[in-house]
Design a protein around this motif. Structure first.
Motif, PDB file in Angstrom:
ATOM      1  N   TYR A   1       0.837  -1.194   0.000  1.00 57.84           N
ATOM      2  CA  TYR A   1       0.000   0.000   0.000  1.00 57.84           C
ATOM      3  C   TYR A   1       0.876   1.249   0.000  1.00 57.84           C
ATOM      4  CZ  TYR A   1       1.019   0.254   4.988  1.00 57.84           C
ATOM      5  OH  TYR A   1       1.652   0.327   6.199  1.00 57.84           O
ATOM      6  N   SER A   2       0.224   2.372  -0.297  1.00 56.97           N
ATOM      7  CA  SER A   2       0.879   3.668  -0.244  1.00 56.97           C
ATOM      8  C   SER A   2      -0.170   4.714   0.103  1.00 56.97           C
ATOM      9  CB  SER A   2       1.536   3.998  -1.585  1.00 56.97           C
ATOM     10  OG  SER A   2       2.132   5.281  -1.572  1.00 56.97           O
ATOM     11  N   TRP A   3       0.190   5.662   0.961  1.00 50.52           N
ATOM     12  CA  TRP A   3      -0.701   6.753   1.334  1.00 50.52           C
ATOM     13  C   TRP A   3      -0.260   8.044   0.653  1.00 50.52           C
ATOM     14  CZ3 TRP A   3      -5.124   6.472   4.108  1.00 50.52           C
ATOM     15  CH2 TRP A   3      -5.328   5.372   4.959  1.00 50.52           C
ATOM     16  N   GLY A   4      -1.243   8.841   0.287  1.00 50.72           N
ATOM     17  CA  GLY A   4      -0.958  10.187  -0.173  1.00 50.72           C
ATOM     18  C   GLY A   4      -0.757  11.114   1.009  1.00 50.72           C
ATOM     19  N   GLN A   5      -0.403  12.354   0.746  1.00 51.81           N
ATOM     20  CA  GLN A   5      -0.012  13.283   1.806  1.00 51.81           C
ATOM     21  C   GLN A   5      -1.182  13.994   2.464  1.00 51.81           C
ATOM     22  OE1 GLN A   5      -0.290  14.113  -1.238  1.00 51.81           O
ATOM     23  NE2 GLN A   5      -0.597  16.303  -1.491  1.00 51.81           N
ATOM     24  N   GLY A   6      -2.374  13.869   1.958  1.00 51.26           N
ATOM     25  CA  GLY A   6      -3.529  14.528   2.566  1.00 51.26           C
ATOM     26  C   GLY A   6      -3.804  15.895   1.973  1.00 51.26           C
ATOM     27  N   THR A   7      -5.080  16.214   1.861  1.00 54.47           N
ATOM     28  CA  THR A   7      -5.492  17.529   1.389  1.00 54.47           C
ATOM     29  C   THR A   7      -6.660  18.001   2.270  1.00 54.47           C
ATOM     30  OG1 THR A   7      -6.192  18.818  -0.549  1.00 54.47           O
ATOM     31  CG2 THR A   7      -7.043  16.579  -0.388  1.00 54.47           C
ATOM     32  N   GLN A   8      -6.588  19.247   2.711  1.00 53.23           N
ATOM     33  CA  GLN A   8      -7.578  19.774   3.649  1.00 53.23           C
ATOM     34  C   GLN A   8      -8.852  20.182   2.922  1.00 53.23           C
ATOM     35  OE1 GLN A   8      -7.396  20.301   7.197  1.00 53.23           O
ATOM     36  NE2 GLN A   8      -9.584  20.747   6.911  1.00 53.23           N
ATOM     37  N   VAL A   9      -9.976  19.735   3.438  1.00 51.31           N
ATOM     38  CA  VAL A   9     -11.290  20.175   2.966  1.00 51.31           C
ATOM     39  C   VAL A   9     -11.997  20.842   4.135  1.00 51.31           C
ATOM     40  CG1 VAL A   9     -13.561  19.429   2.159  1.00 51.31           C
ATOM     41  CG2 VAL A   9     -11.492  18.405   1.192  1.00 51.31           C
ATOM     42  N   THR A  10     -12.382  22.091   3.947  1.00 54.11           N
ATOM     43  CA  THR A  10     -13.077  22.848   4.992  1.00 54.11           C
ATOM     44  C   THR A  10     -14.401  23.336   4.440  1.00 54.11           C
ATOM     45  OG1 THR A  10     -10.969  23.579   5.930  1.00 54.11           O
ATOM     46  CG2 THR A  10     -12.948  24.798   6.583  1.00 54.11           C
ATOM     47  N   VAL A  11     -15.474  22.964   5.126  1.00 54.91           N
ATOM     48  CA  VAL A  11     -16.822  23.381   4.722  1.00 54.91           C
ATOM     49  C   VAL A  11     -17.344  24.332   5.787  1.00 54.91           C
ATOM     50  CG1 VAL A  11     -19.115  22.629   4.024  1.00 54.91           C
ATOM     51  CG2 VAL A  11     -17.133  21.128   3.662  1.00 54.91           C
ATOM     52  N   SER A  12     -17.461  25.594   5.404  1.00 50.49           N
ATOM     53  CA  SER A  12     -17.844  26.617   6.374  1.00 50.49           C
ATOM     54  C   SER A  12     -18.416  27.824   5.651  1.00 50.49           C
ATOM     55  CB  SER A  12     -16.627  27.040   7.200  1.00 50.49           C
ATOM     56  OG  SER A  12     -16.957  28.120   8.058  1.00 50.49           O
ATOM     57  N   SER A  13     -19.366  28.468   6.312  1.00 47.23           N
ATOM     58  CA  SER A  13     -19.927  29.691   5.752  1.00 47.23           C
ATOM     59  C   SER A  13     -19.197  30.913   6.298  1.00 47.23           C
ATOM     60  CB  SER A  13     -21.418  29.780   6.058  1.00 47.23           C
ATOM     61  OG  SER A  13     -21.651  29.653   7.444  1.00 47.23           O
TER      62      SER A  13
END
Length: 121
Positions: free
Chosen positions: A109-121
């Motif tokens: 397996y291999s993991w990616g580095q992650g990407t931030q998702v922010t849901v906000s008004s």
């Protein structure tokens, strides 16, 4: 970095984002590609997964709103996220499992580095 994720950002509730994750380098096939997400202080949870043959599964919380797809020729998996909610806020990680370079050479397996998702008004 062999697994590169992109596409995160800040979006308002009800909005959409599309994440991409590419495994760089030549492979014969990648058995499974998946998206996970992790909130601060919590465990990393499976969001969606797609096998090489096209079997797809989703977490209950995202079913009907998120769509996973993959381009096997490009070793790339996508996550289309619609009708985003504040509770979708997390760091999203892609994971590739069963990475075959040949019939006798493979990586578990291999993991990616992650990407931030922010849901906000």
């Amino acid at each position: 970095v062999q697994l590169q994720a992109s596409g995160g950002g800040l979006v308002q509730p009800g909005g959409s984002l599309r994440l991409s994750c590419e495994y760089s380098g030549s492979t014969m096939r990648i058995n499974n590609m998946a998206w996970y997400r992790q909130e601060p202080g919590k465990q990393r949870d499976l969001v969606a997964s797609s096998t090489f043959a096209g079997t797809i599964s989703y977490a209950v919380s995202v079913k009907g709103r998120f769509t996973i797809s993959r381009d096997n020729a490009k070793n790339t998996v996508y996550l289309q996220m619609n009708n985003l909610k504040p509770e979708d806020t997390a760091v999203y990680y892609c994971k590739a499992e069963g990475i075959y370079f040949s019939e006798i050479s493979w990586l578990p397996y291999s993991w990616g580095q992650g990407t931030q998702v922010t849901v906000s008004s």
